[in-house]
Design an enzyme around this catalytic site. Structure first.
Site, PDB file in Angstrom:
ATOM      1  N   ASP A 128       1.211   4.905   2.694  1.00  0.00           N
ATOM      2  CA  ASP A 128       0.773   5.357   1.379  1.00  0.00           C
ATOM      3  C   ASP A 128      -0.502   4.621   0.949  1.00  0.00           C
ATOM      4  OD1 ASP A 128       1.691   6.962  -1.004  1.00  0.00           O
ATOM      5  OD2 ASP A 128       1.579   4.999  -1.962  1.00  0.00           O
ATOM      6  N   GLU A 146       4.356  -3.449  20.195  1.00  0.00           N
ATOM      7  CA  GLU A 146       5.384  -4.264  20.855  1.00  0.00           C
ATOM      8  C   GLU A 146       6.596  -3.423  21.236  1.00  0.00           C
ATOM      9  OE1 GLU A 146       6.714  -7.549  18.456  1.00  0.00           O
ATOM     10  OE2 GLU A 146       4.633  -8.163  18.095  1.00  0.00           O
TER      11      GLU A 146
END
Ligand code: GLC
Length: 553
Positions: free
Chosen positions: A207, A257
């Site tokens: 956002d 990751e």
């Protein structure tokens, strides 16, 4: 499931369906949509053929801005359900081959968030206040806001607290901005990313991604416009500050990751293609909404200009273009296109920009179907806002007393805001709420129009030529035809009022073509197999005005 989607780069050509949970489907009968409602509608989404869903905020929230004011980023709002239900939804969506993206709101928290409550309870100058943006006011007694920044919803971006300090909120007073220079803010959000990645979500929509960093001198905006001109040499004090990129580089390392890597889509209103593309460099975000396309008027030269600029700016950073016609913040495209498209402001997107122009709903309906097929034929990914598959229009006459968007109050009752695109969806043509809630439930949180039965899912299901069937067929073809995924676009010669392009050839040398007629007269089509059309062709096979056709030749 399409073989392409099994790959880690599914996001490069995905069709992502936006769920605004309050308005999607209400299973428990309180008049507000919920996770159980989403789970019940997964078969609809699977049959529609979307690759992913993006769920607008579902976190605990006092709802000062319909959930974009988050009081706890690692839990579920009780009105929507529980964490266990969220886990079940993620698992069930994955079982259908649908990825799950959720919304993160990092520019501000709710004023009810524990960290803001601690800041309020602490004294001016305390470490607790450093996580937010507290300042002394101007004027002899500090009675004036610290600077001239305005809230996006109207009025000053500052609210005074009882001890005399002011805090910054670029949106509603219930949405205090955080200070992204603070290591604790960075650590908090990183923990939130991991919390949801560990639960199996595939990515985040971010956002107000262009708002996180500020010019911390907090200078007045003065008369500076935003977006800035393409070649501006200076930055805006609180939008698109260069330091924001470092935050997203950190986030990218976290996403990378995971296996498969998780993805980000930024909500970035910057209005300058090269500044947007800067967020999409290989070590930052994966995709961003293409609001220039959303705001482009239904005029051939404008659309072509935006398409070309998008493809060029994204190619420069190796990011896939994306395309979008609507979301929970803008006027529904069927109603936008129902108006004369000439001479609209360059950023026209909300009801207030269109309302004064007479609407022709039938014209809007035709154009929005043509626009959907055009969008879905372009290279890259696409976003579909819930209800677009039903061809829903904006609800323009919600009575003032029913309006919920903070824009209405903050604009002093001059701007109705965004509620007209947030009205609960019609699922069945019969029933008290068109099947949004079970019969006998509380009234829906926004009133539905009396004439929505024909838009309902069950009124369109299996009906040849319905908007729902158009979307289903288009998405099915997108999955079947490899040339509709990645790759380039080649413009074809044709009359000025026509947008016609080809996509790369398949193994047999057959080329997919998309033709859209934005003029007032039918145009002849080349020979070829008609795969799909947004409306009937003429008797002699020509393409009528405001119609798109998909061909192979
Ligand atoms: C984004 C959201 C919008 C919200 C605002 C503040 O623009 O899409 O709905 O009001 O951010 O969070």
């Amino acid at each position: 499931m399409n073989g392409r989607n099994a790959h880690d780069d599914w996001w490069r050509h995905a069709v992502v369906y936006q769920i605004y949970p309050r308005s999607f489907a209400d299973a428990n009968g309180d008049g507000v949509g919920d996770i159980a409602g989403i789970r019940a509608k997964l078969p609809h989404l699977a049959a529609l053929g979307v690759d992913a869903i993006w769920i607008s905020p579902w976190y605990p929230s006092p709802m000062a801005d319909a959930g974009y004011d988050v009081s706890d980023y690692r839990d579920i709002e009780p009105v929507f359900g529980t964490l266990a239900e969220a886990d079940a939804l993620i698992a069930e969506a994955h079982a259908e081959g649908i990825k799950v993206i959720i919304d993160i709101v990092p520019n501000h928290t709710s004023d009810q968030h524990a960290l803001f409550q601690a800041a309020l309870a602490a004294a001016p100058g305390s470490p607790e206040r450093e996580l937010y943006v507290f300042r002394e006011g101007r004027g002899s007694a500090g009675e004036l806001p610290p600077n001239d920044w305005q809230s996006s919803f109207g009025g000053p971006a500052w609210t005074r607290v009882p001890d005399g300090q002011w805090y910054l909120h670029l949106f509603a007073p219930g949405q205090p901005d955080v200070d992204w220079r603070h290591p604790e803010v960075r650590a908090e959000f990183e923990q939130t990313l991991r919390f949801w990645f560990d639960r199996g979500i595939d990515g985040f929509r971010i956002d107000v991604a262009h708002g996180l960093e500020k010019n911390w001198e907090l200078p007045d905006v003065g008369g500076l416009p935003f977006p800035l001109p393409e070649d501006a040499a200076h930055d805006h004090p609180h939008w698109d500050q260069p330091a924001v990129h470092e935050i997203f580089r950190e986030w990218r390392t976290v996403a990378d990751e995971y296996s498969p890597p998780r993805v980000f889509c930024g909500e970035i209103w910057v209005g300058r293609p090269h500044r947007l593309a800067a967020y999409l460099r290989p070590d930052e975000l994966h995709t961003a909404f293409n609001f220039d396309f959303l705001m482009a008027p239904w005029l051939p030269a404008e659309l072509r200009r935006v398409i070309d600029a998008t493809i060029a700016s994204h190619a420069a950073v190796g990011a896939p273009p994306t395309w979008v016609l609507g979301n929970h913040d803008v006027c529904r495209p069927a109603s936008r296109y129902a108006r004369d498209q000439h001479g609209l402001g360059p950023r026209a997107r909300n009801l207030r920009h269109f309302q004064a122009r007479p609407a022709d709903p039938e014209l809007g309906a035709r154009r929005v179907r043509a626009a959907a097929l055009l969008m879905l034929a372009l290279p890259g990914g696409a976003y579909v806002y819930q209800g677009e598959e039903f061809g829903l229009p904006e609800v323009e006459d919600i009575p003032a007393e029913a309006l919920q968007d903070p824009t209405w109050v903050q604009s002093g009752g001059t701007d109705k805001g965004r509620d007209g695109c947030r009205v609960p969806l019609p699922w069945t043509s019969a029933g008290e709420t068109y099947g949004f809630s079970p019969d006998g439930s509380a009234a829906p949180w926004l009133p539905q129009p009396a004439d929505w039965a024909s838009f309902a899912a069950d009124a369109q299901d299996g009906v040849h030529g319905s908007t729902l069937e158009l979307y289903r067929t288009a998405l099915k073809l997108r999955r079947e035809l490899d040339e509709l995924g990645d790759g380039d676009l080649e413009w074809l010669d044709g009359p000025e009022q026509v947008l016609a392009f080809a996509r790369p050839a398949d193994a047999d040398g057959v080329r997919f073509q998309c033709w859209t007629n934005l003029g007032s007269e039918p145009v002849a089509l080349p020979a070829g197999e008609v795969l799909l059309a947004s409306g009937p062709l003429t008797e002699d096979g020509a393409l009528p005005s405001d119609t798109t056709v998909w061909l192979r030749r």
